[in-house]
Design a protein around this motif. Structure first.
Motif, PDB file in Angstrom:
ATOM      1  N   THR A  21       0.820  -1.211   0.000  1.00 21.13           N
ATOM      2  CA  THR A  21       0.000   0.000   0.000  1.00 21.13           C
ATOM      3  C   THR A  21       0.853   1.259   0.000  1.00 21.13           C
ATOM      4  O   THR A  21       0.373   2.330   0.371  1.00 21.13           O
ATOM      5  N   ALA A  23       1.974   3.103  -2.432  1.00 23.14           N
ATOM      6  CA  ALA A  23       1.457   4.147  -3.327  1.00 23.14           C
ATOM      7  C   ALA A  23       0.216   4.790  -2.733  1.00 23.14           C
ATOM      8  O   ALA A  23       0.015   6.014  -2.840  1.00 23.14           O
ATOM      9  N   ALA A  24      -0.632   3.975  -2.083  1.00 21.11           N
ATOM     10  CA  ALA A  24      -1.851   4.512  -1.475  1.00 21.11           C
ATOM     11  C   ALA A  24      -1.518   5.473  -0.346  1.00 21.11           C
ATOM     12  O   ALA A  24      -2.144   6.532  -0.206  1.00 21.11           O
ATOM     13  N   ARG A  26       1.200   7.273  -0.059  1.00 22.04           N
ATOM     14  CA  ARG A  26       1.737   8.511  -0.632  1.00 22.04           C
ATOM     15  C   ARG A  26       0.605   9.380  -1.172  1.00 22.04           C
ATOM     16  O   ARG A  26       0.627  10.611  -1.048  1.00 22.04           O
ATOM     17  N   ARG A  27      -0.391   8.743  -1.753  1.00 14.67           N
ATOM     18  CA  ARG A  27      -1.530   9.504  -2.276  1.00 14.67           C
ATOM     19  C   ARG A  27      -2.346  10.110  -1.142  1.00 14.67           C
ATOM     20  O   ARG A  27      -2.800  11.251  -1.241  1.00 14.67           O
ATOM     21  N   ILE A  28      -2.523   9.350  -0.057  1.00 19.35           N
ATOM     22  CA  ILE A  28      -3.257   9.881   1.104  1.00 19.35           C
ATOM     23  C   ILE A  28      -2.548  11.112   1.649  1.00 19.35           C
ATOM     24  O   ILE A  28      -3.175  12.125   1.988  1.00 19.35           O
ATOM     25  N   ALA A  30      -0.795  13.193   0.070  1.00 20.91           N
ATOM     26  CA  ALA A  30      -0.862  14.323  -0.863  1.00 20.91           C
ATOM     27  C   ALA A  30      -2.255  14.927  -0.958  1.00 20.91           C
ATOM     28  O   ALA A  30      -2.402  16.073  -1.400  1.00 20.91           O
ATOM     29  N   LEU A  31      -3.277  14.186  -0.536  1.00 23.20           N
ATOM     30  CA  LEU A  31      -4.655  14.660  -0.667  1.00 23.20           C
ATOM     31  C   LEU A  31      -5.045  15.538   0.517  1.00 23.20           C
ATOM     32  O   LEU A  31      -4.617  15.293   1.652  1.00 23.20           O
ATOM     33  N   GLU A  36     -12.569  11.944  -0.621  1.00 25.36           N
ATOM     34  CA  GLU A  36     -11.667  11.076  -1.372  1.00 25.36           C
ATOM     35  C   GLU A  36     -10.556  10.543  -0.472  1.00 25.36           C
ATOM     36  O   GLU A  36     -10.221   9.345  -0.514  1.00 25.36           O
ATOM     37  N   ARG A  37     -10.001  11.395   0.389  1.00 23.86           N
ATOM     38  CA  ARG A  37      -8.940  10.961   1.307  1.00 23.86           C
ATOM     39  C   ARG A  37      -9.477   9.955   2.329  1.00 23.86           C
ATOM     40  O   ARG A  37      -8.827   8.952   2.638  1.00 23.86           O
ATOM     41  N   LEU A  40     -10.025   6.543   0.601  1.00 21.91           N
ATOM     42  CA  LEU A  40      -8.768   5.849   0.339  1.00 21.91           C
ATOM     43  C   LEU A  40      -8.169   5.300   1.635  1.00 21.91           C
ATOM     44  O   LEU A  40      -7.651   4.173   1.673  1.00 21.91           O
ATOM     45  N   ARG A  41      -8.287   6.063   2.702  1.00 21.96           N
ATOM     46  CA  ARG A  41      -7.783   5.592   4.001  1.00 21.96           C
ATOM     47  C   ARG A  41      -8.575   4.367   4.462  1.00 21.96           C
ATOM     48  O   ARG A  41      -8.009   3.419   5.011  1.00 21.96           O
TER      49      ARG A  41
END
Length: 273
Positions: A21, A23-24, A26-28, A30-31, A36-37, A40-41
């Motif tokens: 996870t 990549a997930a 890192r995206r969390i 950045a959001l 959406e955050r 994803l969490r």
């Protein structure tokens, strides 16, 4: 969002319940906060849920239901996902496992003790229990003595005794239970003491003693003849040269006054009616 259970290039996973996870996370990071955050969490939490269940399983024989342990471990996982910072370069399991285990241990420490025990005593209990297991498991080992546990742990004998005293404080036994394994014994309720009825008599006598001494001689004599010598009112009147009616009124008036004096004194314990 599906996650592949594979080994991360940054760390080797020992278990199959460690999804990739990175990549997930890192995206969390950045959001901004928002739906959406949060979604994803939540996906990441679901992906790591098997690890939380595995960690909860370590504690399944300690008197707590496994369902409750899973909930506590899952709460720790949610906290770990919320607090994890991928920018620090640490693999998520290295951060999450101590967080989850800490949540479960805190649950045992703060929620499940039947008798409240200070944290220091809880820690002594853990040290004493571990030392007892280690010493008993040694070749030819038997139940270690207090001084042996003290030498093994570096604790004082007083601390060892304190820890031993807390060993049985985690859970409580029902008063309806039969001691030991016998089915022919009596429940623990049969071993409990009960209030001695003679105590109330002692209290009443001690409360009346100074009041009786303060009575006029005639009244004290009549009460003695009636209640201690068990003489009838007619016989008391005959012996003292007074009427039975006068004896009856005097006894009633004196007993009423004594009752009022006793009940009006806040220092005198009240016997149940």
């Amino acid at each position: 969002m599906p996650y592949v259970r594979t080994q991360s290039p940054r760390s080797a996973h020992r278990y199959a319940d460690a999804p990739d996870t990175d990549a997930a996370f890192r995206r969390i990071a950045a959001l901004p906060d928002g739906p959406e955050r949060s979604a994803l969490r939540q996906d990441v939490v679901c992906a790591w849920m098997p690890m939380a269940v595995r960690l909860a399983r370590r504690f399944r024989h300690r008197g707590e239901s496994f369902e409750d342990l899973q909930q506590v471990a899952q709460l720790g996982l949610v906290k770990a996902v919320s607090r994890f910072d991928p920018g620090l370069g640490t693999a998520f399991p290295s951060f999450a496992i101590p967080t989850i285990l800490g949540e479960v241990k805190r649950h045992f420490r703060d929620e499940l003790w039947i008798v409240h025990v200070p944290r220091r005593v809880q820690e002594l209990r853990g040290q004493v229990r571990s030392a007892d297991r280690e010493l008993s498991a040694s070749p030819g080992g038997s139940a270690p003595a207090v001084h042996e546990i003290a030498a093994h742990t570096g604790l004082t004998e007083a601390d060892v005794l304190l820890g031993q005293g807390a060993l049985e404080s985690f859970t409580a036994q029902s008063l309806d239970a039969l001691p030991g394994r016998s089915t022919d014994g009596h429940p623990l309720t049969d071993t409990l003491g009960r209030m001695e009825p003679g105590f109330d008599l002692v209290i009443d006598r001690e409360a009346l003693r100074p009041l009786l001494r303060a009575l006029p001689e005639r009244e004290r004599q009549i009460l003695y003849m009636r209640f201690f010598c068990e003489m009838t009112q007619a016989r008391i009147g005959l012996q003292l040269g007074i009427s039975q009616m006068y004896v009856s009124r005097l006894i009633t008036r004196t007993c009423g006054r004594l009752h009022d004096q006793v009940t009006a004194d806040p220092r005198v314990p009240r016997s149940p009616a």
